[in-house]
Write a protein that holds these residues in place. Structure first.
Motif, mmCIF file in Angstrom:
data_model
loop_
_atom_site.group_PDB
_atom_site.id
_atom_site.type_symbol
_atom_site.label_atom_id
_atom_site.label_comp_id
_atom_site.label_asym_id
_atom_site.label_seq_id
_atom_site.Cartn_x
_atom_site.Cartn_y
_atom_site.Cartn_z
ATOM 1 N N ARG A 10 -44.171 24.130 -11.373
ATOM 2 C CA ARG A 10 -44.405 23.292 -12.539
ATOM 3 C C ARG A 10 -44.373 21.818 -12.139
ATOM 4 O O ARG A 10 -43.406 21.363 -11.528
ATOM 5 C CB ARG A 10 -43.326 23.550 -13.581
ATOM 6 C CG ARG A 10 -43.613 22.806 -14.867
ATOM 7 C CD ARG A 10 -42.670 23.213 -15.971
ATOM 8 N NE ARG A 10 -43.303 22.874 -17.248
ATOM 9 C CZ ARG A 10 -42.730 23.053 -18.421
ATOM 10 N NH1 ARG A 10 -41.531 23.601 -18.491
ATOM 11 N NH2 ARG A 10 -43.354 22.708 -19.522
ATOM 12 N N CYS A 11 -45.424 21.091 -12.531
ATOM 13 C CA CYS A 11 -45.460 19.654 -12.231
ATOM 14 C C CYS A 11 -44.355 18.962 -13.028
ATOM 15 O O CYS A 11 -44.297 19.093 -14.244
ATOM 16 C CB CYS A 11 -46.818 19.071 -12.596
ATOM 17 S SG CYS A 11 -46.858 17.270 -12.507
ATOM 18 N N PRO A 12 -43.484 18.231 -12.340
ATOM 19 C CA PRO A 12 -42.380 17.582 -13.074
ATOM 20 C C PRO A 12 -42.846 16.461 -13.988
ATOM 21 O O PRO A 12 -42.141 16.083 -14.920
ATOM 22 C CB PRO A 12 -41.480 17.036 -11.948
ATOM 23 C CG PRO A 12 -42.342 16.959 -10.733
ATOM 24 C CD PRO A 12 -43.436 18.000 -10.904
ATOM 25 N N LYS A 13 -44.057 15.937 -13.737
ATOM 26 C CA LYS A 13 -44.529 14.817 -14.573
ATOM 27 C C LYS A 13 -45.148 15.278 -15.884
ATOM 28 O O LYS A 13 -44.835 14.770 -16.935
ATOM 29 C CB LYS A 13 -45.555 13.977 -13.800
ATOM 30 C CG LYS A 13 -44.887 12.977 -12.865
ATOM 31 C CD LYS A 13 -45.846 11.851 -12.499
ATOM 32 C CE LYS A 13 -46.385 12.075 -11.105
ATOM 33 N NZ LYS A 13 -47.454 11.172 -10.732
ATOM 34 N N CYS A 14 -46.066 16.243 -15.810
ATOM 35 C CA CYS A 14 -46.781 16.603 -17.034
ATOM 36 C C CYS A 14 -46.435 18.001 -17.541
ATOM 37 O O CYS A 14 -46.839 18.377 -18.632
ATOM 38 C CB CYS A 14 -48.287 16.488 -16.825
ATOM 39 S SG CYS A 14 -48.962 17.704 -15.706
ATOM 40 N N GLY A 15 -45.711 18.780 -16.732
ATOM 41 C CA GLY A 15 -45.310 20.101 -17.199
ATOM 42 C C GLY A 15 -46.358 21.184 -17.042
ATOM 43 O O GLY A 15 -46.150 22.313 -17.480
ATOM 44 N N TRP A 24 -53.392 19.252 -6.745
ATOM 45 C CA TRP A 24 -53.963 18.084 -7.427
ATOM 46 C C TRP A 24 -54.427 18.484 -8.824
ATOM 47 O O TRP A 24 -55.035 19.537 -9.009
ATOM 48 C CB TRP A 24 -55.148 17.523 -6.633
ATOM 49 C CG TRP A 24 -55.606 16.264 -7.292
ATOM 50 C CD1 TRP A 24 -55.136 15.003 -7.056
ATOM 51 C CD2 TRP A 24 -56.555 16.153 -8.356
ATOM 52 N NE1 TRP A 24 -55.739 14.112 -7.907
ATOM 53 C CE2 TRP A 24 -56.608 14.777 -8.712
ATOM 54 C CE3 TRP A 24 -57.346 17.059 -9.065
ATOM 55 C CZ2 TRP A 24 -57.439 14.305 -9.732
ATOM 56 C CZ3 TRP A 24 -58.166 16.582 -10.076
ATOM 57 C CH2 TRP A 24 -58.210 15.221 -10.399
ATOM 58 N N HIS A 25 -54.182 17.625 -9.789
ATOM 59 C CA HIS A 25 -54.638 17.884 -11.160
ATOM 60 C C HIS A 25 -54.640 16.571 -11.932
ATOM 61 O O HIS A 25 -54.204 15.541 -11.425
ATOM 62 C CB HIS A 25 -53.746 18.932 -11.829
ATOM 63 C CG HIS A 25 -52.316 18.509 -11.925
ATOM 64 N ND1 HIS A 25 -51.478 18.469 -10.837
ATOM 65 C CD2 HIS A 25 -51.592 18.078 -12.972
ATOM 66 C CE1 HIS A 25 -50.288 18.035 -11.227
ATOM 67 N NE2 HIS A 25 -50.324 17.787 -12.510
ATOM 68 N N SER A 26 -55.090 16.626 -13.168
ATOM 69 C CA SER A 26 -55.265 15.381 -13.926
ATOM 70 C C SER A 26 -53.972 14.899 -14.578
ATOM 71 O O SER A 26 -53.942 13.864 -15.215
ATOM 72 C CB SER A 26 -56.353 15.567 -14.979
ATOM 73 O OG SER A 26 -56.006 16.637 -15.825
ATOM 74 N N CYS A 27 -52.901 15.659 -14.422
ATOM 75 C CA CYS A 27 -51.567 15.260 -14.869
ATOM 76 C C CYS A 27 -51.498 14.843 -16.345
ATOM 77 O O CYS A 27 -50.942 13.802 -16.692
ATOM 78 C CB CYS A 27 -51.012 14.158 -13.965
ATOM 79 S SG CYS A 27 -49.291 14.471 -13.516
ATOM 80 N N GLY A 28 -52.013 15.689 -17.205
ATOM 81 C CA GLY A 28 -51.830 15.500 -18.641
ATOM 82 C C GLY A 28 -52.401 14.225 -19.235
ATOM 83 O O GLY A 28 -51.939 13.746 -20.258
#
Ligand SMILES: [Zn+2]
Length: 147
Positions: A10-15, A24-28
């Motif tokens: 789970r990405c800690p920034k965007c969940g 890599w992803h767009s991070c919410g």
């Protein structure tokens, strides 16, 4: 019997959740509002119907991105690209399906074949699409894989 699969990261920034750590992803950053800001109102209705059909297959996460909305179980298995007056829907299916409705088919792997089709009215979202979605959902669960 269901396979045991590695837990998701789970990405800690965007969940958002991912199969691979630090993917890599767009991070919410994106929202449905911005994605559908320039579409005609009925396009959003088509999207709502499509998303109900996706949810009818089982629990999913819906993730708005820059040009599309994607649906994920473990991996992303369905998506919608909003256009001004219609939707392009994409599915990851476990094999190549033959239908004149598909406008584009891309074989990413043997068990993940991308299929795109156009949706211009609610009647395009029919039982055949629901059947495809059920197959795509299993791809999303990674339950159709042999390894
Ligand atoms: Zn993130």
């Amino acid at each position: 019997m269901r396979k045991r699969l590695k837990p998701l990261w789970r990405c800690p920034k965007c969940g958002e959740w991912f199969v691979t750590e630090n993917m890599w992803h767009s991070c919410g950053k994106y929202s449905l509002e911005t994605l559908f800001a320039k579409t005609e109102p009925h396009v959003f209705k088509l999207f709502k119907k499509f998303s109900r059909m996706v949810r009818a297959c089982g629990p999913v996460r819906m993730i708005p991105q820059k040009t599309r909305v994607v649906f994920q179980v473990r991996v992303r298995f369905a998506g919608c690209y909003p256009r001004k007056s219609y939707l392009i829907c994409s599915l990851g299916l476990p094999r190549k399906f033959n239908s004149p409705r598909f406008v584009k088919i891309e074989e990413y792997t043997q068990q993940f074949v991308g299929h795109q089709f156009r949706v211009t009215s609610e009647s395009d979202l029919d039982d055949e699409v629901q059947g495809w979605l059920r197959e795509a959902y299993r791809v999303g669960e990674q339950q159709g894989l042999t390894k």
